[in-house]
Design an enzyme around this catalytic site. Structure first.
Site, PDB file in Angstrom:
ATOM      1  N   ASP A   1      -3.205  16.240  35.873  1.00 26.57           N
ATOM      2  CA  ASP A   1      -2.854  17.658  35.972  1.00 26.57           C
ATOM      3  C   ASP A   1      -1.359  17.930  35.941  1.00 26.57           C
ATOM      4  O   ASP A   1      -0.895  18.924  36.499  1.00 26.57           O
ATOM      5  CB  ASP A   1      -3.471  18.231  37.276  1.00 26.57           C
ATOM      6  CG  ASP A   1      -3.583  19.751  37.228  1.00 26.57           C
ATOM      7  OD1 ASP A   1      -3.651  20.314  36.128  1.00 26.57           O
ATOM      8  OD2 ASP A   1      -3.590  20.368  38.312  1.00 26.57           O
TER       9      ASP A   1
ATOM     10  N   GLU B   1      -5.295  10.009  27.073  1.00 23.54           N
ATOM     11  CA  GLU B   1      -6.149   9.274  28.018  1.00 23.54           C
ATOM     12  C   GLU B   1      -5.993   7.765  27.766  1.00 23.54           C
ATOM     13  O   GLU B   1      -6.965   6.999  27.786  1.00 23.54           O
ATOM     14  CB  GLU B   1      -7.625   9.698  27.902  1.00 23.54           C
ATOM     15  CG  GLU B   1      -7.892  11.194  28.035  1.00 23.54           C
ATOM     16  CD  GLU B   1      -7.631  11.785  29.432  1.00 23.54           C
ATOM     17  OE1 GLU B   1      -7.321  11.008  30.363  1.00 23.54           O
ATOM     18  OE2 GLU B   1      -7.685  13.003  29.573  1.00 23.54           O
TER      19      GLU B   1
END
Ligand SMILES: Nc1ncnc2c1ncn2[C@@H]1O[C@H](COP(=O)(O)OP(=O)(O)O)[C@@H](O)[C@H]1O
Ligand SMILES: Cc1cn([C@H]2C[C@H](O)[C@@H](COP(=O)(O)O)O2)c(=O)[nH]c1=O
EC number: 2.7.1.21
Length: 218
Positions: A12, A87
């Site tokens: 985040d 990712e």
């Protein structure tokens, strides 16, 4: 000189947003990127940011050779002026070696994005390899904050708001999920004390907790 850059931070903190901005700025100048991802929350073959932007990407599979994939793409007349891997913590160390080879043998910039450590504050194998191999490790500028206001440096996994320390290393999920498995970013102090926003709130409301000015010696 082409580089392997690892953009890292907690969950985040804006990694995927930055990946999409790099993609936008380069494609606006006529460059064409190859975008890899793995296990994005938005689903297979997607690179998504919490700001709502999303783009298509190549989903990296177990044991896939990403260097060979790129060579094949180029040999079929495809273009790849740069590579983005989001990712990246979920990639195998061998796949990080392959990304380094893309830089060194194909002269293509590779921008990798990922969290460094898991919910137990242990390195993901892919992130460890990135730290070992990257030309640069860039820590994201937008600081995610712990509930106490300090800079968040750690990722906690929560169930019903409580931090857990047992479980599989990989469980795809999001922050702010108070019911099921979720994640919360914390400073080191509160990660090591396992104090999430919910448990801190519950502790503050507990009748067992004395107000600070009634504690002897303060
Ligand atoms: N409603 C919102 N308004 C403004 N910024 C937001 C909003 N929601 C999320 N963000 C920003 O987006 C960041 C998360 O971006 P994202 O790229 O999804 O993070 P990461 O990939 O690092 O997990 C947050 O730290 C915050 O700065
Ligand atoms: C800490 C931690 C996280 N994950 C998962 C949860 C999310 O699906 C991604 C991180 O995505 P983000 O874009 O950086 O928010 O990783 C995990 O599987 N295991 C963990 O320990």
């Amino acid at each position: 000189m082409p580089e392997l850059v690892f953009f890292s931070g907690t969950m985040d903190c804006g990694k995927s947003t930055l990946a999409l901005q790099i993609e936008h700025n380069r494609s606006a100048r006529g460059l064409q990127g190859m975008i890899f991802t793995r296990d994005d929350r938005a689903g297979e073959g997607k690179l998504s940011s919490r700001l709502g932007l999303v783009t298509d990407a190549v989903e990296v599979e177990d044991d896939q050779d990403v260097y060979a994939y790129l060579v094949e793409h180029l040999s079929r007349g495809g273009r790849a002026d740069y590579v983005i891997a989001d990712e990246a913590q979920f990639l195998a160390p061998e796949q990080i070696d392959q990304l380094a080879r893309v830089v060194d043998d194909l002269d293509i910039d590779v921008f990798a994005f990922g969290i460094t450590t898991d919910f137990r504050s242990k390195l993901f194998p892919g992130s460890q390899r990135l730290v070992e191999l990257a030309d640069r490790v860039e820590v994201l500028q937008v600081e995610a904050l712990c509930w106490c206001g300090a800079r968040a440096t750690h990722n906690a996994r929560t169930i019903g708001g409580r931090m857990v320390v047992e479980g599989a290393q990989v469980v795809v999920g999001d922050v702010d999920q108070s019911e099921d498995i979720g994640y919360e970013v914390l400073c080191r102090r509160h990660h090591s004390r396992r104090m999430t926003a919910a448990t801190a709130r519950a502790g503050a409301l507990s009748p067992d907790v004395l107000p600070v000015d009634t504690v002897a010696g303060r």
